[in-house]
Design a protein around this motif. Structure first.
Motif, PDB file in Angstrom:
ATOM      1  N   ALA A 130       0.828  -1.205   0.000  1.00  0.00           N
ATOM      2  CA  ALA A 130       0.000   0.000   0.000  1.00  0.00           C
ATOM      3  C   ALA A 130       0.863   1.256   0.000  1.00  0.00           C
ATOM      4  CB  ALA A 130      -0.937  -0.011   1.203  1.00  0.00           C
ATOM      5  N   LEU A 131       1.871   1.278   0.871  1.00  0.00           N
ATOM      6  CA  LEU A 131       2.741   2.459   0.929  1.00  0.00           C
ATOM      7  C   LEU A 131       3.513   2.612  -0.376  1.00  0.00           C
ATOM      8  CD1 LEU A 131       4.156   2.238   4.566  1.00  0.00           C
ATOM      9  CD2 LEU A 131       2.340   3.704   3.684  1.00  0.00           C
ATOM     10  N   GLY A 132       3.919   1.466  -0.963  1.00  0.00           N
ATOM     11  CA  GLY A 132       4.672   1.504  -2.213  1.00  0.00           C
ATOM     12  C   GLY A 132       3.880   2.103  -3.363  1.00  0.00           C
ATOM     13  N   LEU A 133       2.549   2.103  -3.247  1.00  0.00           N
ATOM     14  CA  LEU A 133       1.719   2.708  -4.294  1.00  0.00           C
ATOM     15  C   LEU A 133       1.564   4.205  -4.100  1.00  0.00           C
ATOM     16  CD1 LEU A 133      -1.171   0.123  -4.626  1.00  0.00           C
ATOM     17  CD2 LEU A 133       0.462   0.764  -6.382  1.00  0.00           C
ATOM     18  N   GLY A 134       2.163   4.720  -3.033  1.00  0.00           N
ATOM     19  CA  GLY A 134       2.047   6.152  -2.779  1.00  0.00           C
ATOM     20  C   GLY A 134       0.801   6.514  -2.007  1.00  0.00           C
ATOM     21  N   LEU A 135       0.231   5.548  -1.277  1.00  0.00           N
ATOM     22  CA  LEU A 135      -0.926   5.875  -0.454  1.00  0.00           C
ATOM     23  C   LEU A 135      -0.439   6.469   0.866  1.00  0.00           C
ATOM     24  CD1 LEU A 135      -3.158   2.705  -0.875  1.00  0.00           C
ATOM     25  CD2 LEU A 135      -3.227   4.844  -2.134  1.00  0.00           C
ATOM     26  N   PRO A 136      -1.130   7.512   1.338  1.00  0.00           N
ATOM     27  CA  PRO A 136      -0.788   8.028   2.658  1.00  0.00           C
ATOM     28  C   PRO A 136      -1.071   6.968   3.720  1.00  0.00           C
ATOM     29  CG  PRO A 136      -2.461   9.390   1.586  1.00  0.00           C
ATOM     30  CD  PRO A 136      -2.241   8.208   0.715  1.00  0.00           C
TER      31      PRO A 136
ATOM     32  N   ARG B 139      -4.673   6.290   4.838  1.00  0.00           N
ATOM     33  CA  ARG B 139      -5.473   5.645   3.813  1.00  0.00           C
ATOM     34  C   ARG B 139      -5.142   4.146   3.749  1.00  0.00           C
ATOM     35  NH1 ARG B 139     -10.052   5.783   1.656  1.00  0.00           N
ATOM     36  NH2 ARG B 139     -10.073   7.811   0.650  1.00  0.00           N
TER      37      ARG B 139
ATOM     38  N   VAL C 286       5.086  10.164  -0.030  1.00  0.00           N
ATOM     39  CA  VAL C 286       3.891   9.733  -0.751  1.00  0.00           C
ATOM     40  C   VAL C 286       3.972  10.121  -2.230  1.00  0.00           C
ATOM     41  CG1 VAL C 286       1.429  10.179  -0.964  1.00  0.00           C
ATOM     42  CG2 VAL C 286       2.412   9.706   1.277  1.00  0.00           C
TER      43      VAL C 286
ATOM     44  N   ARG D  34       6.634   7.983  -4.102  1.00  0.00           N
ATOM     45  CA  ARG D  34       6.250   6.595  -4.354  1.00  0.00           C
ATOM     46  C   ARG D  34       5.236   6.476  -5.474  1.00  0.00           C
ATOM     47  NH1 ARG D  34       5.571   5.976   1.811  1.00  0.00           N
ATOM     48  NH2 ARG D  34       7.748   6.077   2.460  1.00  0.00           N
ATOM     49  N   ARG D  35       4.545   7.581  -5.788  1.00  0.00           N
ATOM     50  CA  ARG D  35       3.655   7.530  -6.952  1.00  0.00           C
ATOM     51  C   ARG D  35       4.460   7.591  -8.240  1.00  0.00           C
ATOM     52  NH1 ARG D  35      -0.957  11.646  -4.773  1.00  0.00           N
ATOM     53  NH2 ARG D  35      -1.148  10.555  -2.797  1.00  0.00           N
TER      54      ARG D  35
ATOM     55  N   PHE E  82      -3.494  -7.379  -2.577  1.00  0.00           N
ATOM     56  CA  PHE E  82      -4.380  -7.149  -1.439  1.00  0.00           C
ATOM     57  C   PHE E  82      -5.386  -8.288  -1.396  1.00  0.00           C
ATOM     58  CE2 PHE E  82      -3.312  -2.632  -2.669  1.00  0.00           C
ATOM     59  CZ  PHE E  82      -2.318  -2.533  -1.732  1.00  0.00           C
TER      60      PHE E  82
END
Lengths: 290, 252
Positions: A178-184, A187, B80, B83-84, B96
């Motif tokens: 999740a963090l690797g996707l750039g999610l705060p 979230r 953040v 990482r995007r 997930f």
């Protein structure tokens, strides 16, 4: 070159031991399930005969009159449990999230864990007295609201600890994804970690709900009970466990029968609501979901 | 399009234990760069410094400069945001588990507030095609959980998920080490396809894999970058004795 495992046991003794162990396991299971089935069967036997339409539609009759029902108590229990859940579930889950995702090893988190465990062990009557002095005394009247608060507080520790345990079980790789996707972080916690743990969290909530649904003691000084219709949160309100208690210790046979019916209805309501929540929660489950 | 990465004097620690020492290298855009070295040499820590994942570990600490394109990631931007732009694929497939295949791929966009259904559908399809998984899952997109796929499919799902947010760099931390040879070959083909559009950094234990997919290879040992050069040169004519010992199997 052939190496064989040592064969100290011949197959007859091995099979015997296997059968004995299996037999013991089955026996233990029967021992555990028997009281449960017995209670339910006895309730059905005693309660079912007194169940009729009037039980669900009428309020209690005055002393001396035969008949009447517990409609007001069923509704009252529903209202009190709704207040308790509205309070206990969000607070409990939020505290569990804090313990698992943010506080983990801090001193404060350890204090919270300890407090929750102690709170879990506090006798329910003490909880009733506490809410009595915190809410009922200042307001100078019993109320549905105070009953809901008492049960809500009782739900919190169970929900907090199960939520924490379920979240801790979510593998770290899921958080990293999740963090690797750039999610705060917030979230990731709400939409990924909590969602992954949700089946266990829901189980914890249902356990807490089922436990307080049958509580009588905390309601004695808070919801107090009521022989009449009431939906006013600021007035005393009837509840199934209270009504069962009052009827069961009364000297009248007719009331005893109603108490049995009430106990049966209480158990059925708990079973139905737990099953309903499980059904709703599982509707979204996907093929092959972990 | 991919962008280049410039690393200068990068140090990293876990608590008081230093795991990277003064790493400096230039990773070119739109190429695959492989990082090899024995277990514990710091190559995983190194890639985790390129998208600031290292600091998600409570005791992780970093010093030095990393530029991705023109951006100094430890000065100019929040983790953040970085990482995007810098996607990551992990060693073990980590879809997930409670989400469908579709939701897995869409998660990066959706949970960042992107709501346009039609565009989301397109991106999910494109990302899955890009990750060479579309044909295998297109009929079960919303019905099956990401966790119900095979290990190799799960890893390609994770690649699709990373691609869906349209990063410029793709970090892959031993992406095939948990997979069988057939799935590994698929992932390698994929890296070949993807590097025209993304800058790829791949950590691997498998030297043949590095030789197959990467233009450049770096050899790490005990937290230091021993040698960084064109892959062909590393494997045929290494400049450092330690590199030669490692690739010829004398240790590690």
């Amino acid at each position: 070159m052939e190496q064989q495992l040592p064969r100290s046991n011949n197959s007859t003794t091995r099979n015997l031991v296997d059968h004995v162990a299996t037999g013991l396991a089955v026996l233990s299971t029967i021992l555990v399930v028997t009281p449960l089935v017995a209670i339910f069967a006895y309730l059905l036997f005693k309660g079912a005969s007194s169940l009729n339409l009037a039980f669900f539609t009428q309020v209690p009759k005055p002393v001396g009159e035969v008949g009447g029902g517990m409609a007001n108590a069923i509704l009252g229990s529903g209202i009190i449990l709704a207040i308790a859940s509205l309070m206990g579930v969000p607070v409990g889950i939020a505290a569990g999230i804090y313990l698992a995702e943010f506080g983990r090893n801090t001193r404060f988190a350890n204090v919270v864990r300890f407090t929750a465990d102690v709170l879990n062990g506090v006798p329910s009557i003490v909880m009733g007295i506490a809410v009595y002095s915190l809410i009922v005394l200042p307001q100078k009247h019993f109320s549905a609201f105070s009953g809901g608060v008492a049960l809500g507080i009782m739900m919190i520790p169970t929900i907090t600890r199960t939520t924490e345990e379920m979240l801790v079980m979510v593998p770290n790789s899921v958080r990293e994804a999740a963090l690797g996707l750039g999610l705060p972080n917030w979230r990731s916690v709400l939409s990924i970690t909590l969602r992954t743990a949700s089946p266990g969290v829901i189980t914890g909530c249902m356990l807490a709900f089922a436990r307080v649904a049958g509580e009588t003691a905390p309601l004695l000084f808070t919801a107090f009970g009521n022989s009449f219709w009431s939906t006013n949160l600021n007035q005393p309100i009837a509840a199934l466990p209270l009504q069962i208690y009052i009827y069961a210790i009364s000297p009248y046979d007719d009331w005893h029968r109603l108490a049995w019916a009430g106990a049966l209805v209480l158990i059925l309501l708990i079973v139905v609501s737990v099953a309903l929540v499980r059904y709703v929660a599982s509707r979204g489950t996907l093929k092959g979901a972990a | 399009m991919g962008v280049g990465i410039t690393v200068k004097d990068l140090d990293a620690w876990y608590g008081t234990h230093q795991t990277l020492f003064k790493i400096s290298l230039d990773i070119p855009a739109n190429q695959a760069t492989a990082l090899i070295g024995p277990s514990g040499c710091g190559k995983s820590t190194f890639v985790r410094c390129l998208n600031r994942m290292h600091e998600t570990n409570a005791s992780g600490r970093v010093d030095g400069t990393v530029r991705i394109g023109a951006m100094d990631i430890y000065k100019d931007a929040a983790p953040v945001e970085i990482r995007r732009r810098v996607g990551m694929v992990f060693q073990r497939p980590n879809p997930f588990p409670t989400m469908s295949i579709y939701e897995n791929v869409a998660s990066g966009l959706k949970l960042n507030g992107f709501r346009n259904r039609r565009v989301l559908d397109e991106i999910v399809e494109r990302s899955l095609k890009h990750a060479a998984l579309w044909e295998e899952v297109k009929d079960d997109l919303r019905r099956k959980s990401g966790a119900s796929l095979s290990g190799g499919q799960q890893q390609r799902l994770c690649i699709a998920r990373a691609l869906a947010v349209d990063p410029e760099v793709l970090l892959m931390d031993e992406p095939a080490s948990a997979l069988d040879p057939v799935s590994t070959a698929k992932i390698e083909d994929l890296i070949f396809e993807l590097k025209s559009q993304y800058t790829i950094v791949i950590v691997t234990h498998n030297m043949q894999q590095a030789a197959r997919v990467a233009e450049r290879t770096g050899f790490f040992l005990s937290g230091k970058l021993v040698e960084f050069d064109v892959t062909h040169k590393i494997f045929t004519n290494p400049g450092d004795k330690r590199t030669e010992d490692y690739i010829t199997g004398r240790f590690g």
